[in-house]
Design a protein around this motif. Structure first.
Motif, PDB file in Angstrom:
ATOM      1  N   ALA A 262     -11.283   6.251   8.567  1.00  0.00           N
ATOM      2  CA  ALA A 262     -12.230   6.625   9.116  1.00  0.00           C
ATOM      3  C   ALA A 262     -12.382   7.809   7.924  1.00  0.00           C
ATOM      4  N   CYS A 263     -12.002   7.617   6.740  1.00  0.00           N
ATOM      5  CA  CYS A 263     -11.820   8.375   6.259  1.00  0.00           C
ATOM      6  C   CYS A 263     -12.035   8.792   4.507  1.00  0.00           C
ATOM      7  N   HIS A 264     -11.647   6.975   3.845  1.00  0.00           N
ATOM      8  CA  HIS A 264     -11.541   6.035   3.229  1.00  0.00           C
ATOM      9  C   HIS A 264     -12.923   5.652   3.242  1.00  0.00           C
TER      10      HIS A 264
ATOM     11  N   TRP B 294       2.771  14.135   1.427  1.00  0.00           N
ATOM     12  CA  TRP B 294       2.056  15.661   1.818  1.00  0.00           C
ATOM     13  C   TRP B 294       0.714  15.027   0.694  1.00  0.00           C
ATOM     14  N   ILE B 295      -0.292  13.972   0.559  1.00  0.00           N
ATOM     15  CA  ILE B 295      -1.443  14.283   0.478  1.00  0.00           C
ATOM     16  C   ILE B 295      -1.982  14.725   1.581  1.00  0.00           C
ATOM     17  N   HIS B 296      -1.467  14.126   2.609  1.00  0.00           N
ATOM     18  CA  HIS B 296      -2.689  13.929   3.153  1.00  0.00           C
ATOM     19  C   HIS B 296      -2.374  15.256   4.451  1.00  0.00           C
TER      20      HIS B 296
ATOM     21  N   GLU C 169     -17.388   8.994   0.919  1.00  0.00           N
ATOM     22  CA  GLU C 169     -17.679  10.064   0.571  1.00  0.00           C
ATOM     23  C   GLU C 169     -16.510  11.289   0.889  1.00  0.00           C
ATOM     24  N   THR C 170     -15.438  10.936   2.364  1.00  0.00           N
ATOM     25  CA  THR C 170     -14.698  11.925   2.991  1.00  0.00           C
ATOM     26  C   THR C 170     -13.556  11.985   1.312  1.00  0.00           C
ATOM     27  N   ALA C 171     -12.713  10.368   1.401  1.00  0.00           N
ATOM     28  CA  ALA C 171     -12.041  10.033   0.407  1.00  0.00           C
ATOM     29  C   ALA C 171     -12.660   9.074  -0.313  1.00  0.00           C
TER      30      ALA C 171
ATOM     31  N   GLN D 179      -6.654  -1.255  -6.860  1.00  0.00           N
ATOM     32  CA  GLN D 179      -5.423  -0.121  -6.893  1.00  0.00           C
ATOM     33  C   GLN D 179      -4.691   1.103  -6.375  1.00  0.00           C
ATOM     34  N   LYS D 180      -5.726   1.690  -6.304  1.00  0.00           N
ATOM     35  CA  LYS D 180      -5.493   3.083  -5.538  1.00  0.00           C
ATOM     36  C   LYS D 180      -4.836   2.888  -4.921  1.00  0.00           C
ATOM     37  N   CYS D 181      -4.820   1.595  -3.888  1.00  0.00           N
ATOM     38  CA  CYS D 181      -3.939   2.599  -2.175  1.00  0.00           C
ATOM     39  C   CYS D 181      -2.926   0.624  -2.692  1.00  0.00           C
ATOM     40  N   HIS D 182      -3.129   0.049  -3.260  1.00  0.00           N
ATOM     41  CA  HIS D 182      -2.411  -0.950  -3.352  1.00  0.00           C
ATOM     42  C   HIS D 182      -1.133  -0.671  -4.985  1.00  0.00           C
TER      43      HIS D 182
ATOM     44  N   SER E 240      -1.885  18.011   3.806  1.00  0.00           N
ATOM     45  CA  SER E 240      -1.713  19.262   3.352  1.00  0.00           C
ATOM     46  C   SER E 240      -3.834  19.185   3.789  1.00  0.00           C
ATOM     47  N   LYS E 241      -4.034  18.310   4.451  1.00  0.00           N
ATOM     48  CA  LYS E 241      -5.817  18.501   4.679  1.00  0.00           C
ATOM     49  C   LYS E 241      -6.256  18.425   6.188  1.00  0.00           C
ATOM     50  N   TYR E 242      -4.967  17.698   6.413  1.00  0.00           N
ATOM     51  CA  TYR E 242      -5.042  17.483   7.895  1.00  0.00           C
ATOM     52  C   TYR E 242      -3.624  16.938   8.823  1.00  0.00           C
ATOM     53  N   THR E 243      -3.959  17.906  10.212  1.00  0.00           N
ATOM     54  CA  THR E 243      -2.592  18.000  10.928  1.00  0.00           C
ATOM     55  C   THR E 243      -2.167  16.312  11.189  1.00  0.00           C
TER      56      THR E 243
ATOM     57  N   VAL F 124       0.606  -0.707  -0.230  1.00  0.00           N
ATOM     58  CA  VAL F 124      -0.311  -0.452  -0.209  1.00  0.00           C
ATOM     59  C   VAL F 124       0.884   1.133  -0.373  1.00  0.00           C
ATOM     60  N   SER F 125       0.743   1.980  -1.167  1.00  0.00           N
ATOM     61  CA  SER F 125       1.081   3.516  -0.615  1.00  0.00           C
ATOM     62  C   SER F 125       0.966   4.522  -0.270  1.00  0.00           C
ATOM     63  N   PHE F 126       1.537   5.451   0.685  1.00  0.00           N
ATOM     64  CA  PHE F 126       0.672   6.370   1.440  1.00  0.00           C
ATOM     65  C   PHE F 126       1.618   7.580   1.280  1.00  0.00           C
ATOM     66  N   SER F 127       0.904   8.684   0.745  1.00  0.00           N
ATOM     67  CA  SER F 127       2.343   9.950   0.351  1.00  0.00           C
ATOM     68  C   SER F 127       1.482  10.654   1.912  1.00  0.00           C
TER      69      SER F 127
ATOM     70  N   ALA G 184      -8.977  17.971  13.996  1.00  0.00           N
ATOM     71  CA  ALA G 184      -9.753  17.000  13.979  1.00  0.00           C
ATOM     72  C   ALA G 184     -10.438  16.484  13.527  1.00  0.00           C
ATOM     73  N   LEU G 185     -10.686  15.023  13.546  1.00  0.00           N
ATOM     74  CA  LEU G 185     -11.699  14.174  13.046  1.00  0.00           C
ATOM     75  C   LEU G 185     -13.002  14.695  13.491  1.00  0.00           C
ATOM     76  N   ARG G 186     -13.252  14.879  14.886  1.00  0.00           N
ATOM     77  CA  ARG G 186     -14.356  15.156  16.312  1.00  0.00           C
ATOM     78  C   ARG G 186     -13.521  16.682  16.957  1.00  0.00           C
TER      79      ARG G 186
HETATM   80  C1  HEC Z   1      -8.572  11.540   8.025  1.00  0.00           C
HETATM   81  C2  HEC Z   1      -8.057  11.782   6.847  1.00  0.00           C
HETATM   82  C3  HEC Z   1      -7.800  10.259   5.759  1.00  0.00           C
HETATM   83  C4  HEC Z   1      -6.847   9.386   6.699  1.00  0.00           C
HETATM   84  C5  HEC Z   1      -6.886   8.696   8.206  1.00  0.00           C
HETATM   85  C6  HEC Z   1      -6.370   8.701   5.289  1.00  0.00           C
HETATM   86  N1  HEC Z   1      -6.991   9.240   4.456  1.00  0.00           N
HETATM   87 FE1  HEC Z   1      -5.724   8.353   2.582  1.00  0.00          FE
HETATM   88  N2  HEC Z   1      -7.021  10.696   1.424  1.00  0.00           N
HETATM   89  C7  HEC Z   1      -7.257  11.380   2.459  1.00  0.00           C
HETATM   90  C8  HEC Z   1      -7.894  12.680   1.546  1.00  0.00           C
HETATM   91  C9  HEC Z   1      -9.367  13.027   2.136  1.00  0.00           C
HETATM   92  C10 HEC Z   1      -7.802  12.163   0.336  1.00  0.00           C
HETATM   93  C11 HEC Z   1      -7.081  13.197  -0.351  1.00  0.00           C
HETATM   94  C12 HEC Z   1      -8.780  13.479  -1.647  1.00  0.00           C
HETATM   95  C13 HEC Z   1      -8.696  12.080  -2.573  1.00  0.00           C
HETATM   96  O1  HEC Z   1      -8.244  11.536  -3.679  1.00  0.00           O
HETATM   97  O2  HEC Z   1     -10.361  11.538  -3.112  1.00  0.00           O
HETATM   98  C14 HEC Z   1      -6.438  10.897   0.294  1.00  0.00           C
HETATM   99  C15 HEC Z   1      -5.789  10.663  -0.747  1.00  0.00           C
HETATM  100  C16 HEC Z   1      -5.293   9.163  -0.535  1.00  0.00           C
HETATM  101  C17 HEC Z   1      -4.572   9.003  -1.640  1.00  0.00           C
HETATM  102  C18 HEC Z   1      -4.139   9.022  -2.779  1.00  0.00           C
HETATM  103  C19 HEC Z   1      -5.146   8.298  -3.987  1.00  0.00           C
HETATM  104  C20 HEC Z   1      -5.301   9.357  -5.516  1.00  0.00           C
HETATM  105  O3  HEC Z   1      -6.113   9.702  -5.809  1.00  0.00           O
HETATM  106  O4  HEC Z   1      -3.486   9.123  -6.058  1.00  0.00           O
HETATM  107  C21 HEC Z   1      -3.972   7.459  -0.954  1.00  0.00           C
HETATM  108  C22 HEC Z   1      -3.048   6.635  -2.528  1.00  0.00           C
HETATM  109  C23 HEC Z   1      -5.008   7.402   0.245  1.00  0.00           C
HETATM  110  N3  HEC Z   1      -4.863   8.412   0.281  1.00  0.00           N
HETATM  111  C24 HEC Z   1      -3.944   6.536   1.181  1.00  0.00           C
HETATM  112  C25 HEC Z   1      -4.965   6.708   1.811  1.00  0.00           C
HETATM  113  C26 HEC Z   1      -3.858   5.182   2.930  1.00  0.00           C
HETATM  114  C27 HEC Z   1      -3.105   3.961   2.925  1.00  0.00           C
HETATM  115  C28 HEC Z   1      -4.648   5.188   4.323  1.00  0.00           C
HETATM  116  C29 HEC Z   1      -4.354   4.363   5.440  1.00  0.00           C
HETATM  117  C30 HEC Z   1      -3.324   4.198   5.961  1.00  0.00           C
HETATM  118  C31 HEC Z   1      -5.547   6.677   3.951  1.00  0.00           C
HETATM  119  N4  HEC Z   1      -5.311   7.006   2.884  1.00  0.00           N
HETATM  120  C32 HEC Z   1      -5.509   7.194   5.519  1.00  0.00           C
HETATM  121  C33 HEC Z   1      -7.788  11.090   3.896  1.00  0.00           C
HETATM  122  C34 HEC Z   1      -7.630   9.614   4.512  1.00  0.00           C
END
Ligand code: HEC
Ligand code: HEC
Ligand code: HEC
Ligand code: HEC
Ligand code: HEC
Ligand code: HEC
Length: 259
Positions: free
Chosen positions: A108-110, A69-71, A113-115, A122-125, A73-76, A64-67, A167-169
């Protein structure tokens, strides 16, 4: 043939040389030596990216890829690392699809709705540490720095170019009021002190991110508080090695260093 003792004494000799060079030429030799110890930096769109793989490959899925910088910019940081109880060490949290499905961790977000939702496997794996790099180019222009993501996240926040949720809550979170600015005197007399602003850290983090596990709550009482330990991910290196601006950026912590 090289024996362990020989290489150890060679190493000691090198250290001695570095020290004497350092005292002759001030901070410059030390700065160079420290820079050489630092791990190589990833390209800016990959800095802070991780591949999570405790069970994925074992279960015939790509890691699973996790970035960050993406996150971020939206959450602390505290949203994930305090509220959602995710450890600050890759592959140490027991994240499973079952828990994600119940709304924990990524779930909690994926949730669609929220994401994007959990059916988009395939977006995560992706198995690709560089996933999302194309989006990095499309980021709105943010203030620049020389290292890491090359984004000045502190300025970006101050200028309200990013508005990360704290915070989420929100009802359950009250922002900390502790803002003490610290000057951490280095143990080497020709190295200018490091600054430590509590207010900037406390806007992203909670006290518990650092106290008492990473630092003592009393100035200059943390043991073995050395740069070489930071390179191993201890102390400031717990964050300033792979997510917050990296240790290469000497001046941001030691404003008066000659580099
Ligand atoms: C606190 C909320 C939150 C959590 C927790 C969270 N995400 Fe996200 N994530 C988002 C938001 C908002 C976006 C950007 C909006 C979107 O792409 O739907 C995003 C985008 C992404 C993307 C970018 C996909 C693309 O469009 O290229 C990936 C990959 C991703 N998240 C993986 C993860 C993984 C894996 C985890 C858990 C380890 C995780 N996220 C946890 C809110 C969250
Ligand atoms: C994230 C902040 C941070 C960055 C970046 C940073 N330092 Fe430090 N440095 C510190 C702190 C904090 C201390 C002092 C710890 C104490 O003794 O209280 C320190 C101490 C030192 C010391 C004293 C010896 C030792 O190991 O403690 C030297 C030399 C030093 N830094 C050089 C550098 C150089 C050169 C760079 C850039 C390559 C650098 N630092 C980058 C925070 C930082
Ligand atoms: C949307 C959730 C989310 C946010 C926001 C977030 N992180 Fe993370 N972070 C993670 C996940 C997931 C991991 C991997 C944990 C695991 O695999 O057990 C991680 C891992 C880390 C690691 C370990 C990296 C490594 O290579 O071992 C550090 C350090 C870290 N985060 C710091 C931060 C800091 C500092 C911030 C704020 C600037 C932040 N994180 C914001 C989810 C997040
Ligand atoms: C929001 C991101 C995300 C999405 C979408 C996602 N996963 Fe995962 N998945 C994870 C994370 C994080 C882990 C934990 C990684 C690890 O331990 O290797 C994981 C783990 C797994 C595992 C390992 C065993 C387990 O149950 O934990 C399997 C199998 C898996 N996912 C299958 C899938 C399938 C199939 C889909 C689509 C139906 C999917 N995943 C969608 C993030 C996601
Ligand atoms: C990012 C890490 C980090 C966070 C988050 C953090 N601190 Fe600290 N704190 C430090 C460091 C580093 C020191 C100095 C330790 C040393 O010199 O040994 C310190 C020292 C202190 C001291 C002693 C100051 C003095 O002058 O003796 C207090 C009190 C303190 N912190 C309270 C807090 C509180 C309350 C919070 C949350 C609102 C907090 N800290 C959040 C890193 C942090
Ligand atoms: C738990 C994570 C964490 C730890 C530990 C930590 N920091 Fe930070 N620090 C951050 C984050 C996140 C930022 C925001 C900037 C960024 O991400 O690049 C930051 C920002 C800073 C800034 C602000 C720079 C500016 O532009 O105003 C300084 C200075 C700094 N850190 C020094 C330190 C020092 C010195 C230590 C060790 C005593 C330390 N930090 C430990 C996470 C951490």
């Amino acid at each position: 043939m090289k024996t362990g003792t020989e290489s150890r004494s060679q190493r000691r000799f090198m250290v001695l040389m570095m020290f004497s060079l350092f005292f002759l030429t001030g901070g410059i030799a030390a700065a160079q030596w420290f820079e050489e110890q630092l791990p190589p930096l990833l390209p800016p769109p990959q800095y802070g990216n991780i591949l999570i793989n405790r069970n994925s490959v074992k279960s015939d899925m790509l890691p699973v890829s996790f970035s960050h910088w993406i996150h971020r910019s939206k959450y602390t940081c505290r949203v994930c690392h305090t509220e959602l109880e995710i450890d600050m060490k890759v592959n140490s949290t027991e994240i499973t699809m079952d828990k994600i499905g119940k709304g924990q961790y990524c779930g909690a977000c994926h949730d669609g709705e929220t994401a994007f939702g959990q059916e988009e496997c395939q977006k995560c794996h992706t198995g690709d540490i560089a996933a999302g790099s194309d989006k990095f180019k499309k980021l709105p222009s943010l203030p620049k720095t020389g290292f890491g993501n090359r984004i000045d996240w502190v300025e970006a926040w101050k200028k309200k170019l990013i508005k990360p949720k704290k915070a989420l809550r929100p009802g359950e979170y009250s922002p900390p009021t502790f803002k003490k600015f610290l000057t951490l005197q280095a143990e080497w007399n020709n190295i200018p002190p490091s600054i430590f602003p509590h207010d900037i850290h406390n806007s992203w983090l909670d006290c518990s991110s650092c106290h008492p596990d990473v630092f003592n709550i009393k100035l200059k009482t943390t043991k073995h508080f050395l740069m070489t330990k930071m390179f191993e991910g201890k102390f400031c290196g717990a964050c300033h090695l792979n997510v917050a601006f990296p240790l290469n950026d000497c001046k941001r912590c030691h404003p008066a260093i000659n580099r």
